[in-house]
Design an enzyme around this catalytic site. Structure first.
Site, short mmCIF file in Angstrom:
data_model
loop_
_atom_site.label_atom_id
_atom_site.label_comp_id
_atom_site.label_asym_id
_atom_site.label_seq_id
_atom_site.Cartn_x
_atom_site.Cartn_y
_atom_site.Cartn_z
N ASN A 7 32.65 55.01 65.93
CA ASN A 7 31.79 53.83 65.74
C ASN A 7 31.02 53.58 67.04
O ASN A 7 31.63 53.35 68.09
CB ASN A 7 32.65 52.63 65.35
CG ASN A 7 31.82 51.40 65.08
OD1 ASN A 7 30.92 51.07 65.85
ND2 ASN A 7 32.11 50.70 64.01
N HIS A 10 29.11 49.55 69.85
CA HIS A 10 29.19 48.92 71.17
C HIS A 10 28.24 49.53 72.18
O HIS A 10 27.98 48.92 73.23
CB HIS A 10 30.63 48.92 71.68
CG HIS A 10 31.49 47.94 70.91
ND1 HIS A 10 31.10 46.64 70.72
CD2 HIS A 10 32.67 48.09 70.29
CE1 HIS A 10 32.02 46.04 69.99
NE2 HIS A 10 32.98 46.89 69.71
N HIS A 43 27.48 49.71 62.10
CA HIS A 43 27.50 48.50 61.27
C HIS A 43 26.16 47.79 61.45
O HIS A 43 25.86 47.32 62.55
CB HIS A 43 28.66 47.61 61.74
CG HIS A 43 28.87 46.37 60.91
ND1 HIS A 43 29.95 45.53 61.11
CD2 HIS A 43 28.16 45.81 59.89
CE1 HIS A 43 29.88 44.52 60.25
NE2 HIS A 43 28.80 44.67 59.50
N ARG A 45 24.52 44.64 60.94
CA ARG A 45 24.91 43.27 60.61
C ARG A 45 23.69 42.47 60.21
O ARG A 45 22.56 42.78 60.63
CB ARG A 45 25.58 42.60 61.82
CG ARG A 45 26.87 43.26 62.24
CD ARG A 45 27.53 42.48 63.37
NE ARG A 45 28.18 41.30 62.86
CZ ARG A 45 29.50 41.18 62.66
NH1 ARG A 45 30.31 42.17 62.98
NH2 ARG A 45 30.01 40.09 62.18
N ARG A 49 22.81 42.00 65.59
CA ARG A 49 23.18 41.73 66.98
C ARG A 49 23.36 43.00 67.81
O ARG A 49 23.26 42.95 69.03
CB ARG A 49 24.45 40.88 67.06
CG ARG A 49 25.70 41.61 66.64
CD ARG A 49 26.94 40.81 66.99
NE ARG A 49 27.15 39.72 66.06
CZ ARG A 49 28.36 39.27 65.73
NH1 ARG A 49 29.43 39.79 66.28
NH2 ARG A 49 28.50 38.28 64.88
N GLU A 70 28.60 50.78 57.77
CA GLU A 70 29.35 49.56 57.43
C GLU A 70 28.35 48.46 57.16
O GLU A 70 27.40 48.28 57.93
CB GLU A 70 30.20 49.11 58.62
CG GLU A 70 31.40 49.94 58.88
CD GLU A 70 32.15 49.39 60.09
OE1 GLU A 70 31.94 48.22 60.47
OE2 GLU A 70 32.94 50.13 60.64
N THR A 101 34.62 42.29 62.95
CA THR A 101 35.09 42.08 61.59
C THR A 101 36.54 41.63 61.63
O THR A 101 37.39 42.34 62.16
CB THR A 101 34.97 43.41 60.79
OG1 THR A 101 33.70 43.97 61.07
CG2 THR A 101 35.12 43.17 59.32
N GLU A 151 39.44 51.69 53.18
CA GLU A 151 39.75 51.76 54.61
C GLU A 151 40.75 50.64 54.88
O GLU A 151 40.43 49.46 54.70
CB GLU A 151 38.50 51.58 55.48
CG GLU A 151 38.86 51.63 56.96
CD GLU A 151 37.65 51.62 57.90
OE1 GLU A 151 36.54 51.95 57.47
OE2 GLU A 151 37.86 51.27 59.08
N HIS A 193 40.37 49.79 62.96
CA HIS A 193 40.28 48.49 63.63
C HIS A 193 41.40 48.34 64.65
O HIS A 193 42.57 48.39 64.29
CB HIS A 193 40.29 47.29 62.67
CG HIS A 193 39.43 46.17 63.19
ND1 HIS A 193 39.84 45.34 64.20
CD2 HIS A 193 38.17 45.81 62.88
CE1 HIS A 193 38.86 44.50 64.47
NE2 HIS A 193 37.82 44.76 63.69
N1 PXP Z 1 36.48 49.93 60.74
C1 PXP Z 1 35.76 48.83 60.40
C2 PXP Z 1 35.53 48.57 58.95
C3 PXP Z 1 35.22 47.99 61.38
O1 PXP Z 1 34.50 46.90 61.02
C4 PXP Z 1 35.42 48.30 62.74
C5 PXP Z 1 34.81 47.44 63.80
O2 PXP Z 1 33.42 47.58 63.79
C6 PXP Z 1 36.15 49.46 63.04
C7 PXP Z 1 36.69 50.24 62.03
C8 PXP Z 1 36.40 49.87 64.46
O3 PXP Z 1 37.19 48.93 65.10
P1 PXP Z 1 37.41 49.04 66.67
O4 PXP Z 1 36.08 48.81 67.31
O5 PXP Z 1 38.41 47.98 66.97
O6 PXP Z 1 37.91 50.44 66.93
#
Ligand code: PXP
Length: 239
Positions: A7, A10, A43, A45, A49, A70, A101, A151, A193
């Site tokens: 992901n 960030h 993602h 949003r 953001r 996402e 999330t 998921e 997550h």
């Molecule tokens: N899976 C989903 C559905 C999420 O919303 C997120 C956060 O964007 C993640 C995985 C990844 O989470 P983390 O950034 O804590 O690894």
């Protein structure tokens, strides 16, 4: 072999801290793929953001592995997804004021409009996953409304590490038993997550989990050691 979806939200968060052009989440996606990532997750949003529409369109062009978008199941997002056609859409809950999330999607309470969104996405050959808590009713409903994947939210497991081993094992057991239920219902199973280089080990011991989606821990490490090394280190831990 268990797959890793990286992901890259960030990276865009850092760019938006200065409203600049760098660091570029698209460049991060290329580096992650070069290091062996099996997929890229972003993602989009409602408040844009971090990831912007333009990032998503560029990611669709350059991601060679698997692009997982996402998004909330709103009309606007479904329209964008059917235009971009990512390989997978993961439907997530979204609240403007949240930092990330927070909980899983309530598939039971929202089954009607979720079924409609899933149908629309399927019409464009997009695989659909729903992000849910490790709860049997959520999983059964996800199967009933036509989701292809679930998921499983690993946030409670990740937070349990501050509360001691018994709590960790309790949360782990929930995830494991729900992964078995989902797999019996012929759902694909992924998880994510709050996963990091320490807590990922026990999660990968669940054979039904096919894929992990990891963001924050990977990008945090990448800031220190570079994206390719951060992805390689995670793959090593997982495999
Ligand atoms: N899976 C989903 C559905 C999420 O919303 C997120 C956060 O964007 C993640 C995985 C990844 O989470 P983390 O950034 O804590 O690894």
């Amino acid at each position: 072999m268990i797959r890793l979806g990286v992901n890259i939200d960030h990276v865009a968060t850092l760019r938006e801290a200065r409203k600049d052009r760098v660091p570029d989440p698209v460049a991060a996606a290329i580096a992650a793929e070069m290091a062996g990532a099996d997929g890229i997750v972003c993602h989009l949003r409602e408040d844009r953001r971090h990831i912007k529409d333009k990032d998503l369109y560029l990611l669709r062009e350059i991601v060679k592995t698997h692009l997982n978008l996402e998004m909330a199941a709103t009309d606007e997002m479904v329209r964008i997804a059917t235009e971009v056609v990512p390989d997978m859409v993961t439907l997530v809950p979204e609240r403007r004021e949240e930092v990330t999330t927070e909980g899983g999607l309530d598939v039971v309470a929202n089954h009607e409009y979720l079924a409609e969104a899933i149908g629309n996405l399927h019409n464009h050959d997009i695989i659909v996953s729903v992000f849910i808590d490790a709860d049997i009713q959520q999983i059964k409903t996800a199967a009933r409304i036509g989701a292809d994947f679930v998921e499983i939210h690993t946030g409670a497991y990740a937070h349990a590490h501050a509360l001691g081993e018994a709590k960790v094992n309790e949360e782990l057991e929930k995830i494991r038993s729900m992964a078995v239920v989902a797999s019996k219902l012929r759902l694909g199973v992924s998880a994510g997550h709050g996963l990091n280089y320490q807590n990922v080990r026990k999660i990968v011991e669940t054979p039904q989990i096919e894929e992990l989606n990891i963001g924050h821990a990977l990008i945090a490490r990448a800031v220190m050691v570079g994206m390719e090394r951060a992805v390689r280190d995670m793959l090593e831990m997982m495999r």
